[in-house]
Every structure is written in structure tokens, then in C-alpha cells.
Design a protein around this motif. Structure first.
Motif, short mmCIF file in Angstrom:
data_model
loop_
_atom_site.label_atom_id
_atom_site.label_comp_id
_atom_site.label_asym_id
_atom_site.label_seq_id
_atom_site.Cartn_x
_atom_site.Cartn_y
_atom_site.Cartn_z
N VAL A 36 -81.64 -29.67 20.65
CA VAL A 36 -80.70 -29.31 19.54
C VAL A 36 -81.31 -30.26 18.56
O VAL A 36 -81.58 -29.87 17.26
CB VAL A 36 -79.06 -29.58 19.86
CG1 VAL A 36 -78.68 -29.57 18.41
CG2 VAL A 36 -78.70 -28.62 20.67
N ARG A 37 -81.82 -31.49 18.79
CA ARG A 37 -82.68 -32.48 17.72
C ARG A 37 -83.71 -31.93 17.20
O ARG A 37 -84.12 -32.08 16.06
CB ARG A 37 -82.63 -33.63 18.48
CG ARG A 37 -81.58 -34.49 18.79
CD ARG A 37 -81.81 -36.08 19.43
NE ARG A 37 -80.55 -36.70 19.37
CZ ARG A 37 -79.65 -36.41 20.53
NH1 ARG A 37 -80.00 -35.69 21.55
NH2 ARG A 37 -78.64 -37.30 20.38
N ALA A 38 -84.66 -30.84 18.01
CA ALA A 38 -85.66 -30.28 17.61
C ALA A 38 -85.31 -29.02 16.59
O ALA A 38 -85.79 -28.99 15.72
CB ALA A 38 -86.36 -29.98 18.76
N ILE A 39 -84.25 -28.71 16.85
CA ILE A 39 -83.68 -27.48 16.02
C ILE A 39 -83.38 -28.31 14.63
O ILE A 39 -83.72 -27.71 13.73
CB ILE A 39 -82.75 -26.89 16.47
CG1 ILE A 39 -83.01 -25.90 17.63
CG2 ILE A 39 -82.02 -26.00 15.49
CD1 ILE A 39 -82.04 -25.41 18.42
N ALA A 53 -80.21 -34.85 13.97
CA ALA A 53 -78.91 -34.29 14.36
C ALA A 53 -78.07 -35.69 14.34
O ALA A 53 -78.68 -36.57 15.32
CB ALA A 53 -79.10 -33.59 15.53
N LEU A 54 -77.20 -36.13 13.70
CA LEU A 54 -76.37 -37.24 13.78
C LEU A 54 -75.46 -37.19 15.02
O LEU A 54 -75.14 -38.12 15.67
CB LEU A 54 -75.72 -37.57 12.36
CG LEU A 54 -74.93 -38.73 12.47
CD1 LEU A 54 -75.60 -39.96 12.57
CD2 LEU A 54 -74.32 -38.88 11.09
N THR A 55 -74.75 -36.11 14.95
CA THR A 55 -73.98 -35.94 16.19
C THR A 55 -73.96 -34.53 16.91
O THR A 55 -74.43 -33.42 16.06
CB THR A 55 -72.51 -36.00 15.59
OG1 THR A 55 -72.28 -37.14 14.96
CG2 THR A 55 -71.45 -35.82 16.74
N ILE A 56 -74.09 -34.57 18.13
CA ILE A 56 -74.09 -33.48 18.84
C ILE A 56 -72.97 -33.53 19.89
O ILE A 56 -72.62 -34.25 20.50
CB ILE A 56 -75.43 -33.17 19.89
CG1 ILE A 56 -76.81 -33.31 18.82
CG2 ILE A 56 -75.27 -32.10 20.56
CD1 ILE A 56 -77.99 -33.37 19.64
N LYS A 57 -72.21 -32.22 19.67
CA LYS A 57 -71.08 -32.04 20.55
C LYS A 57 -71.21 -30.89 21.66
O LYS A 57 -71.16 -29.82 20.94
CB LYS A 57 -69.65 -32.07 19.78
CG LYS A 57 -68.51 -31.78 20.55
CD LYS A 57 -67.14 -31.83 19.55
CE LYS A 57 -65.95 -31.65 20.55
NZ LYS A 57 -64.80 -31.16 19.86
N ARG A 58 -71.49 -31.03 22.85
CA ARG A 58 -71.37 -29.98 23.66
C ARG A 58 -70.04 -29.48 24.16
O ARG A 58 -69.14 -30.21 24.76
CB ARG A 58 -72.02 -30.28 25.15
CG ARG A 58 -73.68 -30.47 24.69
CD ARG A 58 -74.36 -31.04 25.88
NE ARG A 58 -75.72 -31.11 25.65
CZ ARG A 58 -76.45 -31.96 25.23
NH1 ARG A 58 -75.54 -33.36 24.41
NH2 ARG A 58 -77.71 -32.10 24.82
N THR A 59 -69.74 -28.42 23.99
CA THR A 59 -68.22 -27.83 24.12
C THR A 59 -68.21 -26.91 25.61
O THR A 59 -67.34 -26.74 26.05
CB THR A 59 -67.88 -26.99 23.31
OG1 THR A 59 -68.82 -25.83 22.81
CG2 THR A 59 -67.56 -27.73 21.98
#
Length: 68
Positions: A36-39, A53-59
Motif C-alpha cells: 500500500v505504501r508503494a501505491i 501513506a501516513l496511516t494504513i488500517k487493515r480491516t
């Protein structure tokens, strides 16, 4: 990890640390192994802007779902 990142930004940006930068929130449904950071980096590149990407939340991960 976010606290460490913010501390580095404050140290490196100095007086620019308090500048407000535009943000974008995205909801992505991706497969396993997606970076996701690469996206986020590619997204900014499409507009010739630095991005992260400051915040990534996996649901969801596999058959597991996070409770809200």
C-alpha cells in the motif's frame, strides 16, 4: 511507528513542520502481497508530488475481519 515518523519529520522539516499539507483518504481492496505504501508513492508520482501513506488500517486479512 507513526510517532517515530512524526518525530523525524519534526526534526527534519524544522519550521515547515507546522505547515498544513493536503491529504487524500482512500479505501482500497487489494490482494495479499500488495504494498500500500508503494501505491501511495505511485499516486503522488502521477501528479508529480511527493507522497506517502501516513496511516494504513487493515480491516480484513484472509478470513479475519477487524471489529469497528
Amino acid at each position: 511507528r507513526q510517532e517515530q515518523t512524526l518525530a523525524v519529520w519534526e526534526r527534519e522539516l524544522g519550521p515547515l513542520y507546522d505547515v498544513t499539507f493536503p491529504t487524500v483518504s482512500l479505501t482500497l481492496r487489494v490482494s495479499s502481497g500488495t504494498y500500500v505504501r508503494a501505491i501511495a508513492h505511485e499516486f503522488g508520482g502521477a501528479f508529480s508530488l511527493p507522497s506517502l501513506a501516513l496511516t494504513i488500517k487493515r480491516t480484513e486479512v484472509g478470513s479475519y475481519t477487524a471489529r469497528e
